[in-house]
Design an enzyme around this catalytic site. Structure first.
Site, short mmCIF file in Angstrom:
data_model
loop_
_atom_site.label_atom_id
_atom_site.label_comp_id
_atom_site.label_asym_id
_atom_site.label_seq_id
_atom_site.Cartn_x
_atom_site.Cartn_y
_atom_site.Cartn_z
N LYS A 94 28.81 8.84 4.12
CA LYS A 94 29.65 7.63 4.20
C LYS A 94 28.87 6.55 4.91
O LYS A 94 28.27 6.81 5.95
CB LYS A 94 30.93 7.96 5.02
CG LYS A 94 31.89 6.80 5.12
CD LYS A 94 32.79 6.72 3.92
CE LYS A 94 33.47 5.37 3.78
NZ LYS A 94 32.65 4.34 3.07
N LYS A 118 27.71 7.53 14.65
CA LYS A 118 28.91 6.68 14.68
C LYS A 118 30.08 7.38 13.98
O LYS A 118 31.20 7.45 14.52
CB LYS A 118 28.61 5.36 13.97
CG LYS A 118 29.75 4.37 13.94
CD LYS A 118 29.53 3.25 12.91
CE LYS A 118 28.20 2.55 13.05
NZ LYS A 118 28.11 1.32 12.23
N LYS A 130 23.39 5.14 4.24
CA LYS A 130 23.35 3.69 4.12
C LYS A 130 22.57 3.35 2.86
O LYS A 130 21.70 4.12 2.44
CB LYS A 130 22.63 3.07 5.33
CG LYS A 130 22.95 1.61 5.52
CD LYS A 130 24.25 1.45 6.28
CE LYS A 130 24.72 0.03 6.36
NZ LYS A 130 25.83 -0.10 7.32
N GLY A 169 30.99 -1.79 2.26
CA GLY A 169 30.27 -3.04 2.44
C GLY A 169 29.43 -3.06 3.71
O GLY A 169 29.49 -2.17 4.55
N ASP A 170 28.63 -4.09 3.81
CA ASP A 170 27.85 -4.41 5.01
C ASP A 170 27.38 -5.85 4.80
O ASP A 170 28.02 -6.57 4.02
CB ASP A 170 26.67 -3.43 5.18
CG ASP A 170 26.02 -3.52 6.56
OD1 ASP A 170 26.54 -2.93 7.51
OD2 ASP A 170 24.97 -4.21 6.70
N ASN A 244 32.18 -11.04 8.11
CA ASN A 244 33.34 -10.17 8.21
C ASN A 244 33.62 -9.72 9.65
O ASN A 244 34.75 -9.83 10.13
CB ASN A 244 33.15 -8.96 7.28
CG ASN A 244 34.26 -7.96 7.42
OD1 ASN A 244 34.11 -6.96 8.12
ND2 ASN A 244 35.39 -8.24 6.80
P1 NDP Z 1 28.46 -10.51 6.64
O1 NDP Z 1 27.48 -10.59 5.54
O2 NDP Z 1 29.90 -10.67 6.36
O3 NDP Z 1 28.08 -11.56 7.78
C1 NDP Z 1 26.84 -11.54 8.40
C2 NDP Z 1 26.74 -12.71 9.35
O4 NDP Z 1 25.56 -12.59 10.11
C3 NDP Z 1 26.65 -14.04 8.63
O5 NDP Z 1 27.19 -15.03 9.46
C4 NDP Z 1 25.15 -14.21 8.47
O6 NDP Z 1 24.71 -15.54 8.32
C5 NDP Z 1 24.65 -13.64 9.78
N1 NDP Z 1 23.31 -13.09 9.60
C6 NDP Z 1 22.95 -12.09 8.77
N2 NDP Z 1 21.63 -11.87 8.84
C7 NDP Z 1 21.17 -12.74 9.75
C8 NDP Z 1 19.88 -13.01 10.27
N3 NDP Z 1 18.81 -12.30 9.86
N4 NDP Z 1 19.77 -13.98 11.20
C9 NDP Z 1 20.85 -14.69 11.61
N5 NDP Z 1 22.10 -14.49 11.15
C10 NDP Z 1 22.24 -13.53 10.24
O7 NDP Z 1 28.17 -9.10 7.34
P2 NDP Z 1 29.11 -8.28 8.34
O8 NDP Z 1 29.91 -9.18 9.18
O9 NDP Z 1 29.78 -7.24 7.54
O10 NDP Z 1 28.01 -7.52 9.22
C11 NDP Z 1 27.53 -8.05 10.46
C12 NDP Z 1 26.93 -6.93 11.29
O11 NDP Z 1 27.94 -5.95 11.56
C13 NDP Z 1 25.78 -6.16 10.64
O12 NDP Z 1 24.89 -5.73 11.63
C14 NDP Z 1 26.49 -4.94 10.03
O13 NDP Z 1 25.61 -3.86 9.84
C15 NDP Z 1 27.51 -4.65 11.12
N6 NDP Z 1 28.67 -3.86 10.75
C16 NDP Z 1 29.47 -4.22 9.70
C17 NDP Z 1 30.58 -3.47 9.39
C18 NDP Z 1 31.52 -3.86 8.33
O14 NDP Z 1 32.57 -3.19 8.19
N7 NDP Z 1 31.29 -4.92 7.57
C19 NDP Z 1 30.89 -2.23 10.13
C20 NDP Z 1 30.04 -1.98 11.25
C21 NDP Z 1 28.96 -2.77 11.52
P3 NDP Z 1 24.36 -16.08 6.85
O15 NDP Z 1 25.66 -16.16 6.12
O16 NDP Z 1 23.71 -17.40 7.08
O17 NDP Z 1 23.41 -15.08 6.25
O1 2IT Z 2 27.82 -0.11 9.62
C1 2IT Z 2 28.93 0.30 9.24
O2 2IT Z 2 29.58 1.13 9.88
C2 2IT Z 2 29.50 -0.24 8.00
N1 2IT Z 2 28.89 -1.14 7.40
C3 2IT Z 2 30.80 0.29 7.45
C4 2IT Z 2 30.57 1.53 6.64
C5 2IT Z 2 31.77 2.06 5.92
O3 2IT Z 2 31.58 3.06 5.20
O4 2IT Z 2 32.86 1.53 6.04
#
Ligand code: NDP
Ligand code: 2IT
Length: 450
Positions: A94, A118, A130, A169-170, A244
């Site tokens: 997952k 995690k 992943k 997603g991520d 997100n």
């Molecule tokens: P999104 O794509 O929705 O948003 C990412 C955000 O971070 C955007 O604002 C983006 O800016 C910015 N960003 C991405 N890459 C860079 C970079 N290299 N430098 C500066 N800003 C950056 O992703 P998420 O919100 O889903 O994910 C954010 C973090 O949270 C990641 O580390 C992800 O692995 C982690 N995460 C996500 C989960 C989920 O359920 N979605 C769960 C657990 C962890 P821009 O739009 O300009 O690229």
């Molecule tokens: O980093 C993370 O935990 C995620 N992007 C969510 C993974 C998931 O299967 O919901």
């Protein structure tokens, strides 16, 4: 390093770096874990005898494949995609899919490795994986993204399954991408099944999945503060990112009475000293989720805020910092600045947002430092709840899912206390690493040499 396992750690890391050259992100993620785990593993000889750490740092398998698609001009484009199936000892694989130009095997191995521990922390039966591609969704039309997703799923479908591996997603993979991927899977397999999580509510998605990572991050932060007789009420908070995780962390922080003064994207950050209130957050959501626009537009609408091109928000004096964008977005210098400005808590919504030297500064300063694998586990936890609902062919209410999420975050916090207490403070890094490790390690030992 004053660690009792110093020479063991050195030996282990030398071997890992040699076996996995040119993978700095993977080395970093493993080093953080091994530095806190090695003393524990050395005290429990059966883990050493079974070579659990060596086995846990070697993925079960990695699939890498070409994704060919056609752009709107009729040109053929090629990207590289991967699925790193890291460890399925405690449940089907997952973990998310990331679409970003910086995606490499190293980045996905670091994320897959973190995901194993995690997912274990959530208490749900999920292994870790992943995947993703070096595809840049920015500037692509919806149709281009659709063709890319369909082509990617045409290959990925051979490797996943509701009892084998369930992606989500991520970065760069949100509701739009999951919808295209799910549509293509259903079409290829002629089966409607919970093969992905983060699905739309019309086709098997769970309430609160969209909000889960951000909300979970704030629940964890509130738990840490409550532990010290404090709370988020009245705190000033810096958030990075506007995707997100960031948007829903801002929402829940507001709910709990905090003032969030920043957000960012890859172009820079905004500072709003008056705080991002619910109306401003609605504007930000529309800007990012609907228009996919750049963050400086926030300051055009709200002139009291300022835009800082190319800058992260860590120079703003705040009580709480929530990195919610990407890996290594808090440098050692940023960590020092946050501490100098009196930060009380840093909670990692993003995966590995703090460089190792910065994390060490937070731990040494004994602030409330919540590491990613504990803090952001709410997202995958609600993904697990989405799988349960799909298997039952039921939809739980918003309140039911949110209550379960709060309980899971509380349980993770308790596990961190159990294994991370250090005198009168708590080392949440050690706590999360040991608590996540034990369940996976025990399963691996039980299986024998596999
Ligand atoms: P999104 O794509 O929705 O948003 C990412 C955000 O971070 C955007 O604002 C983006 O800016 C910015 N960003 C991405 N890459 C860079 C970079 N290299 N430098 C500066 N800003 C950056 O992703 P998420 O919100 O889903 O994910 C954010 C973090 O949270 C990641 O580390 C992800 O692995 C982690 N995460 C996500 C989960 C989920 O359920 N979605 C769960 C657990 C962890 P821009 O739009 O300009 O690229
Ligand atoms: O980093 C993370 O935990 C995620 N992007 C969510 C993974 C998931 O299967 O919901």
């Amino acid at each position: 390093m004053s660690n009792p396992g110093h020479s063991e750690i050195k030996k282990f890391m030398n071997g890992l770096v040699k076996r996995n050259p040119h993978e700095p992100e993977f080395h970093q993620a493993v080093r953080e874990v091994v530095e806190s785990l090695m003393p524990f593993v050395m005290e429990h000889q059966h883990y050493r005898d079974a070579q659990v750490l060596e086995r846990m740092t070697e993925p079960d398998r990695i699939v890498s494949f070409r994704v060919t698609w056609e752009d709107d001009q009729g040109c053929i484009r090629v990207n590289r995609a991967y699925r790193v199936q890291f460890n399925n000892s405690i449940g089907p694989y997952k973990g998310g899919l990331r679409f970003h130009p910086t995606v490499t095997q190293s980045v996905l191995k670091f994320l897959g490795f973190e995901q194993v521990l995690k997912n274990s922390l959530t208490g749900l039966p999920m292994g870790g994986a992943k995947g993703g591609a070096n595809f840049n969704p920015k500037g692509k039309s919806d149709r281009e993204v659709m063709r890319f997703c369909q082509s990617l799923m045409t290959e990925l479908q051979r490797h996943i399954g509701e009892d084998t591996d369930v992606p989500a997603g991520d970065i760069g993979v949100g509701a739009r991408e999951i919808s295209y991927l799910f549509g293509q899977y259903k079409r290829l397999e002629n089966r409607f099944t919970g093969i992905l999580t983060g699905k739309g509510l019309a086709f098997g998605g769970s309430l609160v999945r969209k909000e889960a990572t951000g909300y979970g991050c704030i629940y964890f932060c509130e738990n840490m503060l409550n532990q010290c007789g404090d709370s988020l009420q009245g705190k000033t908070v810096a958030v990075s990112g506007s995707g997100n995780v960031a948007l829903y962390a801002i929402e829940k922080a507001q709910d709990l009475g905090a003032k969030v003064v920043s957000a960012s994207d890859s172009s820079g950050s905004i500072h709003d000293p008056d705080g991002i209130d619910p109306e401003k957050l609605d504007f930000l959501k529309e800007l990012k989720e609907v228009h996919r626009a750049r963050i400086h537009e926030y300051t055009e609408r709200y002139p009291g805020a300022s835009f800082h091109a190319g800058e992260r928000p860590w120079g703003i004096p705040v009580d709480v910092a929530l990195p919610c964008a990407t890996q290594n977005e808090i440098s050692e210098e940023d960590a020092k600045r946050l501490l100098d400005n009196g930060v009380q808590s840093v909670c990692e919504g993003a995966n590995m947002p703090t460089v190792l030297a910065g994390a060490k500064r937070f731990v040494d300063a004994k602030i409330l430092y919540g590491p990613a694998k504990a803090v952001n586990a709410g997202g995958v936890a609600v993904s697990g709840l989405e799988q349960s609902q799909n298997a039952l062919r039921l939809l739980w209410s918003r309140n039911e899912v949110d209550t379960k999420l709060q309980t899971i975050m509380q349980d993770i916090h308790k596990k961190c206390l159990e294994y991370g207490r250090n005198g009168d403070s708590v080392n949440y890094v050690t706590g999360a690493n040991i608590a996540g490790f034990i369940k996976v390690a025990d399963a691996m030992v039980a299986y024998g040499a596999v």
